[in-house]
Enzyme design. Structure first.
Site, PDB file in Angstrom:
ATOM      1  N   TYR A   1       0.745  -1.084   0.024  1.00 43.38           N
ATOM      2  CA  TYR A   1      -0.153   0.106   0.082  1.00 43.38           C
ATOM      3  C   TYR A   1       0.911   1.302   0.018  1.00 43.38           C
ATOM      4  CZ  TYR A   1      -4.252  -2.425   0.492  1.00 43.38           C
ATOM      5  OH  TYR A   1      -5.531  -3.279   0.045  1.00 43.38           O
TER       6      TYR A   1
ATOM      7  N   HIS B   1     -14.479   2.747  -0.918  1.00 41.89           N
ATOM      8  CA  HIS B   1     -13.684   1.861  -0.563  1.00 41.89           C
ATOM      9  C   HIS B   1     -12.299   2.357   0.175  1.00 41.89           C
ATOM     10  CE1 HIS B   1     -14.882  -0.689  -4.201  1.00 41.89           C
ATOM     11  NE2 HIS B   1     -15.460  -0.782  -3.095  1.00 41.89           N
TER      12      HIS B   1
ATOM     13  N   CYS C   1      -5.475   2.652  13.318  1.00 38.62           N
ATOM     14  CA  CYS C   1      -4.868   1.541  14.147  1.00 38.62           C
ATOM     15  C   CYS C   1      -5.917   0.267  14.030  1.00 38.62           C
ATOM     16  CB  CYS C   1      -4.872   2.079  15.641  1.00 38.62           C
ATOM     17  SG  CYS C   1      -4.619   0.404  16.522  1.00 38.62           S
TER      18      CYS C   1
ATOM     19  N   CYS D   1      -2.421   3.223  21.498  1.00 42.13           N
ATOM     20  CA  CYS D   1      -2.488   1.809  22.001  1.00 42.13           C
ATOM     21  C   CYS D   1      -1.170   0.911  21.580  1.00 42.13           C
ATOM     22  CB  CYS D   1      -3.840   1.189  21.891  1.00 42.13           C
ATOM     23  SG  CYS D   1      -3.755   0.492  20.283  1.00 42.13           S
TER      24      CYS D   1
HETATM   25  P1  OAD Z   1     -10.949  -2.166 -12.716  1.00 45.51           P
HETATM   26  O1  OAD Z   1      -9.534  -2.234 -12.984  1.00 45.51           O
HETATM   27  O2  OAD Z   1     -11.514  -3.369 -12.377  1.00 45.51           O
HETATM   28  O3  OAD Z   1     -11.570  -1.547 -14.014  1.00 45.51           O
HETATM   29  C1  OAD Z   1     -10.704  -0.519 -14.800  1.00 45.51           C
HETATM   30  C2  OAD Z   1     -11.878  -0.060 -15.771  1.00 45.51           C
HETATM   31  O4  OAD Z   1     -11.289   1.326 -16.287  1.00 45.51           O
HETATM   32  C3  OAD Z   1     -12.042  -1.185 -16.893  1.00 45.51           C
HETATM   33  O5  OAD Z   1     -13.445  -1.301 -17.230  1.00 45.51           O
HETATM   34  C4  OAD Z   1     -11.107  -0.436 -17.981  1.00 45.51           C
HETATM   35  O6  OAD Z   1     -11.617  -0.663 -19.387  1.00 45.51           O
HETATM   36  C5  OAD Z   1     -11.405   1.108 -17.775  1.00 45.51           C
HETATM   37  N1  OAD Z   1     -10.193   1.945 -18.174  1.00 45.51           N
HETATM   38  C6  OAD Z   1      -8.817   1.835 -18.314  1.00 45.51           C
HETATM   39  N2  OAD Z   1      -8.261   2.954 -18.916  1.00 45.51           N
HETATM   40  C7  OAD Z   1      -9.316   3.961 -18.878  1.00 45.51           C
HETATM   41  C8  OAD Z   1      -9.244   5.248 -19.136  1.00 45.51           C
HETATM   42  N3  OAD Z   1      -8.003   5.750 -19.604  1.00 45.51           N
HETATM   43  N4  OAD Z   1     -10.471   5.987 -19.151  1.00 45.51           N
HETATM   44  C9  OAD Z   1     -11.425   5.245 -18.778  1.00 45.51           C
HETATM   45  N5  OAD Z   1     -11.605   3.853 -18.437  1.00 45.51           N
HETATM   46  C10 OAD Z   1     -10.422   3.352 -18.567  1.00 45.51           C
HETATM   47  O7  OAD Z   1     -10.916  -0.979 -11.606  1.00 45.51           O
HETATM   48  P2  OAD Z   1     -12.299  -0.593 -10.934  1.00 45.51           P
HETATM   49  O8  OAD Z   1     -13.547  -0.728 -11.724  1.00 45.51           O
HETATM   50  O9  OAD Z   1     -12.228   0.573 -10.471  1.00 45.51           O
HETATM   51  O10 OAD Z   1     -11.877  -2.676  -4.758  1.00 45.51           O
HETATM   52  O11 OAD Z   1     -12.283  -1.767  -9.611  1.00 45.51           O
HETATM   53  C11 OAD Z   1     -13.481  -1.922  -8.746  1.00 45.51           C
HETATM   54  C12 OAD Z   1     -12.725  -2.243  -7.390  1.00 45.51           C
HETATM   55  O12 OAD Z   1     -12.059  -3.553  -7.726  1.00 45.51           O
HETATM   56  C13 OAD Z   1     -11.612  -1.424  -6.989  1.00 45.51           C
HETATM   57  O13 OAD Z   1     -12.108  -0.399  -6.177  1.00 45.51           O
HETATM   58  C14 OAD Z   1     -10.984  -2.508  -5.908  1.00 45.51           C
HETATM   59  C15 OAD Z   1     -10.932  -3.503  -6.926  1.00 45.51           C
HETATM   60  O14 OAD Z   1     -11.004  -5.134  -6.014  1.00 45.51           O
HETATM   61  C16 OAD Z   1     -11.281  -2.734  -3.445  1.00 45.51           C
HETATM   62  O15 OAD Z   1     -10.166  -2.721  -3.323  1.00 45.51           O
HETATM   63  C17 OAD Z   1     -12.228  -2.849  -2.400  1.00 45.51           C
END
Ligand code: OAD
Length: 252
Positions: A67, A119, A127, A158
């Site tokens: 992270y 998220h 902590c 803590c």
């Molecule tokens: P993803 O990596 O699953 O999806 C990213 C999306 O962005 C895909 O549909 C791509 O096609 C699109 N993409 C890529 N480049 C782009 C650009 N320049 N402009 C617009 N779109 C673009 O990421 P998330 O959908 O955010 O959760 O994932 C959702 C969650 O899954 C995250 O918040 C995380 C992960 O597990 C937790 O950590 C709880």
């Protein structure tokens, strides 16, 4: 790019706009998305190796180091034209709220004033024992092997271990943020859905809730998603390409 006149009219007359974003909106700032095959954040790990409480308890230095590596990338990144266009919308529409799945602060740094983090955030660790928020130093200390393994700090209250302030798999979304996001999805006139694969529930149900409440849902993504059918309009392109052209067309 030619925009549908009815879509433009819906945006122009909207009183309340919600902007639902995922990792794709930060991709053009150099932050890898989760599921991009080549550069994805999961490239060398499976999610369960890192983004779970169990993984942190078993290997706190690996998880904290991962992270911190992500936080260092965010600190070096800049908001892109999509973040800036979303922030500029606030001067054009009475009420604009960003509902983001992202844990970076690029919406805030672009000037968005009302951002809901479903998220959590890389910048607000706490902590793991007593829950007390922890203030991070500004720089990122590289761990012994270049940031891969960094011992998490200890709580000043803590002495429990400090954990990342993000929602891990198997954890609930923050109740206030989740409740507010659903209320906004039900009340908004227009919902932009930008840069998300719409895979991870319950966050990914936001566009469906908006559509069920007669909002105009505008999907912006360069590739098709399984939720395109829930959108009123699908604008095929990157967040920067589409939002820059839309901003220019509408004079945001
Ligand atoms: P993803 O990596 O699953 O999806 C990213 C999306 O962005 C895909 O549909 C791509 O096609 C699109 N993409 C890529 N480049 C782009 C650009 N320049 N402009 C617009 N779109 C673009 O990421 P998330 O959908 O955010 O959760 O994932 C959702 C969650 O899954 C995250 O918040 C995380 C992960 O597990 C937790 O950590 C709880």
């Amino acid at each position: 790019m030619k925009f549908d006149g009815q879509m433009l009219a819906s945006i122009a007359k909207a009183k309340q706009i919600a902007v639902f974003t995922g990792a794709g909106v930060s991709q053009e700032s150099g932050i890898p998305t989760f599921r991009d095959a080549l550069t994805g954040l999961w490239e060398n790990f499976a999610a369960e190796d890192l983004a779970t409480k169990r993984a942190f308890v078993q290997n706190p230095e690996l998880v904290w180091g991962w992270y911190e590596w992500r936080r260092s990338r965010v600190l070096q990144a800049q908001p892109n034209q999509a973040h800036l266009a979303i922030a500029a919308l606030e001067a054009f529409v009475p009420s604009v709220t960003v509902i983001t799945q992202n844990v970076d602060d690029l919406h805030e740094r672009a000037g968005s004033m009302d951002v809901i983090h479903l998220h959590g955030s890389l910048h607000h660790p706490r902590c793991i024992q007593c829950g007390k928020p922890h203030t991070l130093e500004t720089g990122i200390s590289d761990g012994p092997d270049g940031g891969r393994h960094i011992p998490p700090p200890l709580c000043t209250h803590c002495e429990g271990r400090v954990r990342p302030g993000v929602v891990w798999f198997g954890e609930d979304l923050p109740i206030n943020e989740w409740g507010r996001a659903q209320r906004l999805a039900r009340a908004c006139d227009v919902l932009f859905c930008i840069g998300t694969s719409s895979i991870v529930m319950p966050a990914a149900s936001i566009p469906r809730i908006a559509r069920e409440n007669r909002a105009c849902v505008i999907q912006i993504n360069p590739t098709p998603t399984s939720h395109d059918h829930q959108a009123s309009y699908v604008l095929r392109g990157t967040a920067c390409e589409v939002l820059s052209e839309l901003r220019e067309t509408m004079g945001w």
